[in-house]
Design a protein around this motif. Structure first.
Motif, PDB file in Angstrom:
ATOM      1  N   ILE A 124       0.842  -1.204   0.000  1.00 20.41           N
ATOM      2  CA  ILE A 124       0.000   0.000   0.000  1.00 20.41           C
ATOM      3  C   ILE A 124       0.874   1.250   0.000  1.00 20.41           C
ATOM      4  N   VAL A 125       1.930   1.263   0.805  1.00 22.36           N
ATOM      5  CA  VAL A 125       2.840   2.415   0.813  1.00 22.36           C
ATOM      6  C   VAL A 125       3.507   2.554  -0.551  1.00 22.36           C
ATOM      7  N   LYS A 126       3.906   1.432  -1.155  1.00 18.52           N
ATOM      8  CA  LYS A 126       4.497   1.478  -2.493  1.00 18.52           C
ATOM      9  C   LYS A 126       3.529   2.111  -3.491  1.00 18.52           C
ATOM     10  N   MET A 127       2.256   1.712  -3.394  1.00 17.35           N
ATOM     11  CA  MET A 127       1.239   2.269  -4.278  1.00 17.35           C
ATOM     12  C   MET A 127       1.046   3.767  -4.008  1.00 17.35           C
TER      13      MET A 127
ATOM     14  N   LEU B 202      -3.371   0.005  -8.516  1.00 15.94           N
ATOM     15  CA  LEU B 202      -4.734   0.064  -7.986  1.00 15.94           C
ATOM     16  C   LEU B 202      -5.532  -1.172  -8.374  1.00 15.94           C
ATOM     17  N   GLU B 203      -5.337  -1.645  -9.590  1.00 15.64           N
ATOM     18  CA  GLU B 203      -6.074  -2.804 -10.075  1.00 15.64           C
ATOM     19  C   GLU B 203      -5.615  -4.119  -9.451  1.00 15.64           C
ATOM     20  N   ASN B 204      -4.410  -4.143  -8.876  1.00 14.26           N
ATOM     21  CA  ASN B 204      -3.868  -5.392  -8.349  1.00 14.26           C
ATOM     22  C   ASN B 204      -3.662  -5.397  -6.843  1.00 14.26           C
ATOM     23  N   ILE B 205      -3.277  -4.271  -6.269  1.00  9.77           N
ATOM     24  CA  ILE B 205      -3.004  -4.236  -4.834  1.00  9.77           C
ATOM     25  C   ILE B 205      -4.291  -4.225  -4.022  1.00  9.77           C
ATOM     26  N   VAL B 206      -5.295  -3.503  -4.475  1.00  5.74           N
ATOM     27  CA  VAL B 206      -6.570  -3.475  -3.744  1.00  5.74           C
ATOM     28  C   VAL B 206      -7.173  -4.888  -3.647  1.00  5.74           C
ATOM     29  N   PRO B 207      -7.272  -5.636  -4.756  1.00  4.19           N
ATOM     30  CA  PRO B 207      -7.768  -7.013  -4.620  1.00  4.19           C
ATOM     31  C   PRO B 207      -6.880  -7.884  -3.722  1.00  4.19           C
ATOM     32  N   PHE B 208      -5.555  -7.704  -3.803  1.00  5.67           N
ATOM     33  CA  PHE B 208      -4.660  -8.472  -2.936  1.00  5.67           C
ATOM     34  C   PHE B 208      -4.969  -8.220  -1.466  1.00  5.67           C
ATOM     35  N   VAL B 209      -5.190  -6.970  -1.110  1.00  7.01           N
ATOM     36  CA  VAL B 209      -5.461  -6.645   0.294  1.00  7.01           C
ATOM     37  C   VAL B 209      -6.765  -7.294   0.754  1.00  7.01           C
ATOM     38  N   VAL B 210      -7.796  -7.224  -0.062  1.00 10.03           N
ATOM     39  CA  VAL B 210      -9.081  -7.817   0.320  1.00 10.03           C
ATOM     40  C   VAL B 210      -8.974  -9.339   0.381  1.00 10.03           C
ATOM     41  N   VAL B 211      -8.444  -9.939  -0.670  1.00 10.74           N
ATOM     42  CA  VAL B 211      -8.322 -11.394  -0.715  1.00 10.74           C
ATOM     43  C   VAL B 211      -7.329 -11.875   0.345  1.00 10.74           C
ATOM     44  N   GLY B 212      -6.234 -11.152   0.519  1.00 14.14           N
ATOM     45  CA  GLY B 212      -5.234 -11.529   1.524  1.00 14.14           C
ATOM     46  C   GLY B 212      -5.794 -11.509   2.928  1.00 14.14           C
ATOM     47  N   LEU B 213      -6.646 -10.543   3.221  1.00 16.80           N
ATOM     48  CA  LEU B 213      -7.285 -10.481   4.542  1.00 16.80           C
ATOM     49  C   LEU B 213      -8.159 -11.710   4.757  1.00 16.80           C
TER      50      LEU B 213
ATOM     51  N   PRO C 189      12.928  -4.581 -20.660  1.00 20.66           N
ATOM     52  CA  PRO C 189      12.288  -5.245 -21.807  1.00 20.66           C
ATOM     53  C   PRO C 189      11.264  -6.289 -21.358  1.00 20.66           C
ATOM     54  N   GLN C 190      10.247  -6.441 -22.186  1.00 21.41           N
ATOM     55  CA  GLN C 190       9.254  -7.489 -21.935  1.00 21.41           C
ATOM     56  C   GLN C 190       9.935  -8.829 -22.167  1.00 21.41           C
ATOM     57  N   PRO C 191       9.545  -9.882 -21.526  1.00 17.87           N
ATOM     58  CA  PRO C 191       8.335 -10.071 -20.750  1.00 17.87           C
ATOM     59  C   PRO C 191       8.504  -9.830 -19.252  1.00 17.87           C
ATOM     60  N   SER C 192       9.503  -9.053 -18.837  1.00 24.41           N
ATOM     61  CA  SER C 192       9.749  -8.870 -17.406  1.00 24.41           C
ATOM     62  C   SER C 192       8.534  -8.287 -16.683  1.00 24.41           C
ATOM     63  N   ARG C 193       7.952  -7.244 -17.248  1.00 26.43           N
ATOM     64  CA  ARG C 193       6.793  -6.621 -16.595  1.00 26.43           C
ATOM     65  C   ARG C 193       5.597  -7.569 -16.619  1.00 26.43           C
ATOM     66  N   ALA C 194       5.374  -8.209 -17.730  1.00 24.47           N
ATOM     67  CA  ALA C 194       4.240  -9.132 -17.847  1.00 24.47           C
ATOM     68  C   ALA C 194       4.385 -10.305 -16.878  1.00 24.47           C
ATOM     69  N   LEU C 195       5.580 -10.835 -16.744  1.00 24.76           N
ATOM     70  CA  LEU C 195       5.789 -11.959 -15.827  1.00 24.76           C
ATOM     71  C   LEU C 195       5.595 -11.538 -14.375  1.00 24.76           C
ATOM     72  N   SER C 196       6.037 -10.328 -14.037  1.00 28.44           N
ATOM     73  CA  SER C 196       5.847  -9.861 -12.658  1.00 28.44           C
ATOM     74  C   SER C 196       4.362  -9.629 -12.377  1.00 28.44           C
ATOM     75  N   TRP C 197       3.630  -9.109 -13.362  1.00 21.50           N
ATOM     76  CA  TRP C 197       2.181  -8.939 -13.189  1.00 21.50           C
ATOM     77  C   TRP C 197       1.497 -10.298 -13.042  1.00 21.50           C
ATOM     78  N   LEU C 198       1.866 -11.233 -13.904  1.00 28.12           N
ATOM     79  CA  LEU C 198       1.271 -12.560 -13.875  1.00 28.12           C
ATOM     80  C   LEU C 198       1.559 -13.272 -12.556  1.00 28.12           C
ATOM     81  N   THR C 199       2.737 -13.087 -12.025  1.00 30.92           N
ATOM     82  CA  THR C 199       3.104 -13.688 -10.741  1.00 30.92           C
ATOM     83  C   THR C 199       2.213 -13.153  -9.629  1.00 30.92           C
ATOM     84  N   GLY C 200       2.055 -11.841  -9.564  1.00 33.01           N
ATOM     85  CA  GLY C 200       1.190 -11.244  -8.548  1.00 33.01           C
ATOM     86  C   GLY C 200      -0.256 -11.684  -8.687  1.00 33.01           C
ATOM     87  N   MET C 201      -0.735 -11.753  -9.917  1.00 34.82           N
ATOM     88  CA  MET C 201      -2.103 -12.203 -10.166  1.00 34.82           C
ATOM     89  C   MET C 201      -2.260 -13.657  -9.742  1.00 34.82           C
TER      90      MET C 201
END
Length: 151
Positions: A21-24, A76-87, A122-134
């Motif tokens: 959340i602080v990072k966001m 916003l699209e990924n951290i908010v769901p993580f916080v709710v689901v993580g809780l 370079p891609q796919p670094s960003r895509a892989l990090s997003w996919l990992t979090g998802m």
């Protein structure tokens, strides 16, 4: 609430939730920094004290500013769901080691996602990090649903 803070999984969740959340939240000041250093503003009142010619130059989009804004939107699209689901996940009573793995991987993936987005790497670094979090969020959601549906 005091009893929850004695639970290791819940304390771990609150730690990692606070980190992401602080990072966001830091993305807002980063956007402002890029706006000022790139001279790119989106609102008339932001440049009201400038001359008409300067206003015309400053009321524009800049690729660097837009990149930071998109990164913030993605948070916003990924951290908010993580916080709710993580809780909810923390309340299912998972093993501490499994919870730590979920929370650490998510936080690391979001931090790396920001670095990959802002630098840009370079891609796919960003895509892989997003996919990992998802994947982490979906894994926790699966644990929640499988726990609830078994009751």
């Amino acid at each position: 609430m005091a009893n929850l803070m004695e639970d290791d999984v819940f304390r771990t969740f609150t730690t990692y939730a606070a980190i992401v959340i602080v990072k966001m939240m830091l993305m807002g000041p980063m956007t402002a920094y890029y706006r000022f250093t790139r001279g790119s503003f989106s609102n008339e009142e932001d440049v009201a004290r400038k001359s008409a010619e300067e206003r015309k130059k400053m009321l524009r989009t800049h690729p660097d500013v837009e990149r930071v804004r998109r990164c913030h939107q993605n948070d916003l699209e990924n951290i908010v769901p993580f916080v709710v689901v993580g809780l909810l996940y923390a309340l299912t009573g998972p093993e501490l080691s499994a919870a730590l793995l979920h929370f650490r991987i998510f936080a690391g993936s979001r931090i790396f996602h920001t670095i990959a987005y802002i630098c840009p790497l370079p891609q796919p670094s960003r895509a892989l990090s997003w996919l990992t979090g998802m994947g982490v969020t979906l894994s926790m959601a699966y644990k929640i649903l499988s726990t609830v549906l078994l009751l």
